[in-house]
Design a protein around this motif. Structure first.
Motif, short mmCIF file in Angstrom:
data_model
loop_
_atom_site.label_atom_id
_atom_site.label_comp_id
_atom_site.label_asym_id
_atom_site.label_seq_id
_atom_site.Cartn_x
_atom_site.Cartn_y
_atom_site.Cartn_z
N ASP A 445 -8.59 2.00 -6.57
CA ASP A 445 -9.78 2.64 -6.00
C ASP A 445 -11.06 2.25 -6.75
O ASP A 445 -12.14 2.23 -6.15
CB ASP A 445 -9.61 4.16 -6.00
CG ASP A 445 -8.64 4.62 -4.93
OD1 ASP A 445 -8.41 3.86 -3.98
OD2 ASP A 445 -8.09 5.73 -5.06
N GLN A 446 -10.91 1.98 -8.04
CA GLN A 446 -12.10 1.66 -8.83
C GLN A 446 -12.43 0.17 -8.85
O GLN A 446 -13.44 -0.22 -9.43
CB GLN A 446 -11.91 2.15 -10.29
CG GLN A 446 -11.70 3.66 -10.42
CD GLN A 446 -12.86 4.44 -9.83
OE1 GLN A 446 -14.02 4.06 -10.00
NE2 GLN A 446 -12.54 5.54 -9.15
N LEU A 447 -11.58 -0.65 -8.23
CA LEU A 447 -11.86 -2.07 -8.22
C LEU A 447 -13.14 -2.36 -7.44
O LEU A 447 -13.43 -1.70 -6.43
CB LEU A 447 -10.69 -2.84 -7.58
CG LEU A 447 -9.42 -2.96 -8.43
CD1 LEU A 447 -8.31 -3.63 -7.61
CD2 LEU A 447 -9.68 -3.76 -9.69
N ASN A 464 -7.76 0.80 -1.01
CA ASN A 464 -8.76 1.58 -1.73
C ASN A 464 -9.91 1.96 -0.79
O ASN A 464 -9.94 1.59 0.39
CB ASN A 464 -9.26 0.83 -2.97
CG ASN A 464 -9.87 -0.51 -2.61
OD1 ASN A 464 -9.94 -0.88 -1.45
ND2 ASN A 464 -10.33 -1.24 -3.61
N ARG A 465 -10.85 2.71 -1.36
CA ARG A 465 -11.95 3.22 -0.54
C ARG A 465 -12.83 2.10 0.00
O ARG A 465 -13.34 2.19 1.12
CB ARG A 465 -12.78 4.20 -1.37
CG ARG A 465 -12.07 5.52 -1.64
CD ARG A 465 -13.04 6.52 -2.26
NE ARG A 465 -13.48 6.09 -3.57
CZ ARG A 465 -12.87 6.40 -4.70
NH1 ARG A 465 -11.77 7.14 -4.67
NH2 ARG A 465 -13.32 5.98 -5.87
N LEU A 466 -13.01 1.04 -0.78
CA LEU A 466 -13.84 -0.05 -0.30
C LEU A 466 -13.22 -0.73 0.92
O LEU A 466 -13.94 -1.19 1.82
CB LEU A 466 -14.04 -1.09 -1.41
CG LEU A 466 -14.99 -0.67 -2.55
CD1 LEU A 466 -15.05 -1.76 -3.60
CD2 LEU A 466 -16.39 -0.41 -2.00
N ALA A 467 -11.87 -0.78 0.97
CA ALA A 467 -11.21 -1.41 2.13
C ALA A 467 -11.46 -0.61 3.40
O ALA A 467 -11.58 -1.18 4.48
CB ALA A 467 -9.71 -1.54 1.88
N LEU A 468 -11.57 0.71 3.27
CA LEU A 468 -11.83 1.53 4.45
C LEU A 468 -13.20 1.22 5.05
O LEU A 468 -13.40 1.41 6.25
CB LEU A 468 -11.75 3.02 4.08
CG LEU A 468 -10.36 3.51 3.60
CD1 LEU A 468 -10.44 4.97 3.20
CD2 LEU A 468 -9.32 3.30 4.69
#
Length: 808
Positions: A445-447, A464-468
């Protein structure tokens, strides 16, 4: 587990209780209907036929009293007051029977027979309305049997069963007389010609005796009939034939004799012979059945021996005991588990096998077993002989006999200490794995890049959240792998990427590692985000592909920097043209104004100015072309071109660039016209010739070869010299890249020539490549599509050329 002593008496079966109730009801109905017949003077209710004996009032009353007594004394759970009433009824039956017998023996007339309906008793003297002697005796026997029913002792049982069986014999004799028409069986014509046992009296007495016997079925005479052992089976098979067959055959042959078919002696002979044959057949069949039962018993004993062997060899503790706690079975595994030897416990009370604080648990289990339930895989804590507590898994089931009566309990106890330890270890490992997953998820998630992990079927495991932020979630549609999150890949020019060409599919299906593929991802809001996509398979220790990981790197900022740099480069290149043109113009004006031949050194200086201006102009043109290629704004004016003629003109005009080298051209076969921009072809070939002249050995030839290659024309430029190291070839077409040369071999340039050449070739829809051998030949090859093939796919020349440039 501990058990609780079961001291309660075994309840009578529901079938026996129902039989007692039916027998009591039959006696009550027969007696009550007969009394009704006497009260309304209905002869049909008093006697079966006019010429046959009738049921007298005292007999009818006795049947009613005996039926009530049987219902009260033969049932269970009756109140004490009712029991006293039942005993009183039984005593009244005995009194009525004894009164009739005393009158017969002493020849008295006490008037007992005319207490009921005196005016309607019309039988002839001397015994009007008196029960027959056999009926009176049956009433005494039945009353005594009823009084003995509640007595739990063996003597009481013998009296009840003996009285009932004697009464049944007398009633059955009377019934036989009616079947065969023999009055001596149901009456005594020589002594008492006007009396006898009525047919329905015999039926009522038989019903009462059967009810009495069924009331004591658990330990009485009927126990042999209901027993599941071979004797009981044989008795149940023989009894109907022994009782009914002689009656039926005798009556049948007697009917034939009455009709005159044969004399009475012949009927008796036939009945005797057939009865003998029938009974012999029954005995034969019964013997065969007994043999089969004995064989089944032998198999059962063998199975029991095998079961005993299995129990002895079992790794689980097998314990059998009665409900009062007496141990019947204790195998070696039970000895190892609990520490008690078989000799110490078999035949004795079950030792304490659980902690005292679990007494309530043991009582609940015993209650369930008494209801016939089976308890499977019940985990509890047992206690060994030395007081240690152990984890065990218990399976308990009731032991039943052939009549489904619960005889005891079977327990299988399994030591689960190792399993418990393994479960605890698995739980610990699960917690560790869960923690590791959480930490890994936190790291993912922090990547700074978007990460998507899929399993072997392509189902998304985590992201992770960026992928969403890159996923399309506004639609209910799923991707071809069934994922609700869809990633809309596009090429850099905005065209959709086929599913099979996506990096995650290449990694998942083919095991390929895809790195740094430039693409666009369409968000839900319609924005196209430039990204670099990388994908790699996730393999097991054995090399099997178990999933794939995809990484999206947002390069929007880099793209913006490149755009600004290219824009800056274009602006700088454009702005440099004006001062450069001013320098060239000023140089020419100076030469014109001087108007006379110059000294050698002056002419040399003017030559340097001209060459420097030309060199700067080429550098500016290269910068502008590189900027257009990066911005995908390179325009081409394509048309069919005779490649051979075009190359010949180019070679003539590039003589200055290849000074010191002989340039030859080799056209192999017929080469059709190509669809290209003639000016850009000249720029491509001039760059390659200039490059060959710069890096080739002086005075060595340069060869330009042309040939047809499938749907394209292939042009190659070859020079001979030091060659290009293999490690440098992948970098030849990069911007601003220069070979790490030094000394005299270093040449002028900014490193954009081959980069621009590649862009121009690809803008035409062709390809370019290089190959070299150290100290040998270096060849650059490029292709151009033929006019006939390219025209079908291109359409408008300039527009299609821009599209080809964009596809880079």
């Amino acid at each position: 587990m501990d058990t609780v002593n079961d001291g309660e008496a075994r309840p009578r079966s529901s079938g026996a209780r129902l039989g007692v109730a039916i027998a009591a009801a039959c006696a009550l109905v027969l007696g009550g209907v007969t009394l009704l017949g006497w009260s309304i003077e209905a002869t049909a209710l008093i006697s079966i036929a006019r010429d046959l004996p009738s049921m007298v009032p005292n007999t009818a009353v006795s049947l009613v009293l005996a039926g009530g007594a049987l219902w009260i004394l033969g049932g269970q759970g009756r109140p004490a007051r009712l029991r006293w009433l039942g005993q009183a009824c039984a005593a009244a039956v005995i009194a009525l029977g004894l009164g009739a017998l005393v009158q017969y023996v002493l020849a008295w007339d006490l008037g007992l027979d005319r207490l009921l309906f005196p005016e309607r008793v019309d039988f002839p003297a001397p015994f009007p309305g008196r029960p027959s002697p056999n009926t009176a005796l049956c009433l005494v026997l039945v009353g005594a049997a009823l009084l003995s029913l509640p007595v739990p002792s063996r003597r009481g049982g013998l009296i009840a069963e003996g009285g009932a069986l004697a009464s049944a014999a007398l009633a059955l004799t009377a019934l036989t007389g009616y079947v065969f028409g023999v009055g001596y069986f149901y009456g005594m014509p020589p002594l008492f010609p006007f009396t006898g046992m009525a047919l329905h009296t015999a039926i009522g007495l038989l019903a009462l005796t059967c009810g009495i016997l069924m009331a004591r079925v658990d330990g009485g005479a009927l126990n042999a009939l209901t027993d599941g052992r071979p004797g009981g089976v044989l008795l149940r098979r023989l009894l109907p034939c022994v009782v009914l067959a002689p009656l039926a055959l005798g009556r049948l042959f007697l009917l034939g004799a009455d009709l005159g078919a044969y004399p009475i002696a012949a009927s008796l002979s036939l009945a005797s012979a057939l009865t003998t044959l029938l009974l012999g057949s029954v005995l034969w069949v019964s013997a065969a059945r007994l043999n089969a039962l004995d064989e089944a018993r032998s198999r059962a004993e063998a199975a029991r021996a095998l079961l005993a062997t299995v129990v002895q060899c079992s790794d689980d503790a097998v314990i059998g005991h009665t409900f009062d706690g007496t141990v019947l079975c204790w195998n070696p595994a039970a000895e190892r588990l609990y520490g008690h030897s078989a000799g110490e416990v078999i035949g004795k009370k079950l030792p304490v096998l659980s902690a005292p604080e679990r007494a309530g648990e043991a009582e609940a289990l015993v209650a369930r077993l008494r209801r016939g339930e089976r308890i499977e895989h019940f985990e509890t804590v047992g206690r060994t002989r030395d007081g240690r507590d152990i984890d065990v898994e218990v399976t308990m089931s009731p032991i039943l006999d052939g009549s489904d009566r619960i005889l005891g309990v079977s327990m299988i106890c399994r030591d689960i200490r190792r399993r418990k330890a393994m479960e605890a270890e698995v739980a610990r490992l699960y917690r560790v794995e869960t923690d590791e997953r959480k930490r890994l998820q936190a790291v993912i998630d922090q990547l700074p890049e978007a990460v998507v992990l899929v399993d072997g079927r392509g189902q998304i495991i985590t992201c992770n959240r960026l992928a969403l932020a890159y996923a399309s979630r506004g639609s209910s549609e799923r991707d071809p792998l069934g994922n609700p999150l869809r990633f809309d890949y596009r090429t850099p020019d905005g065209a959709p990427v086929p599913w099979a060409e996506r990096p995650v599919i290449q990694a998942l299906l083919h095991g390929e590692v895809v790195t740094g593929v430039e693409a666009l991802v369409a968000r839900d809001d319609g924005e196209l985000v430039p990204v670099l996509v990388s994908a790699a398979p996730v393999r097991s220790d054995g090399g099997e592909i178990q999933g794939a990981v995809t990484v999206f790197q947002d390069i929007a900022a880099i793209k913006e920097m490149e755009r600004q740099r290219e824009e800056w480069t274009g602006v700088i290149a454009h702005d440099l043209r004006q001062p450069l043109q001013a320098i060239a113009t000023a140089s020419q004006l100076v030469r014109l104004r001087l108007g006379q031949p110059f000294a050698a050194d002056m002419e040399k200086q003017f030559g340097r100015i001209s060459s420097s201006v030309e060199w700067l102009r080429r550098m500016i043109d290269d910068l502008l072309d590189a900027s257009r290629i990066e911005a995908r704004q390179l325009s081409l004016e394509v048309r069919p071109v005779d490649l051979r003629a075009q190359l010949e003109e180019i070679l003539e005009r590039s003589a200055a660039a290849t000074e010191g080298h002989a340039v030859g051209m080799d056209v192999q076969g017929d080469v059709p016209a190509v669809l290209a921009d003639p000016g850009r072809i000249e720029q491509i070939v001039t760059n390659l010739l200039s490059n060959a002249a710069k890096y080739g050995e002086p005075a060595r030839d340069i060869l330009v070869a042309v040939r047809a290659e499938g749907p394209c024309a292939q042009v190659s430029v070859t020079n001979w010299g030091r060659g290009i190291p293999e490690a440098f070839i992948p970098h030849l077409f990069k911007r601003f890249w220069r070979s790490p040369e030094s000394g005299a071999h270093r040449v002028r340039g900014v490193g954009l020539g081959l980069y621009i050449t590649q862009g121009l070739v690809e803008a035409h829809g062709g390809t370019i490549s290089a190959e070299s051998s150290p100290g040998g030949a270096t060849t650059f090859r490029f292709t151009l599509p033929f006019a006939t093939e390219a025209s079908r796919a291109a359409g408008d020349g300039e527009t299609s050329a821009r599209q080809r440039a964009s596809r880079r």
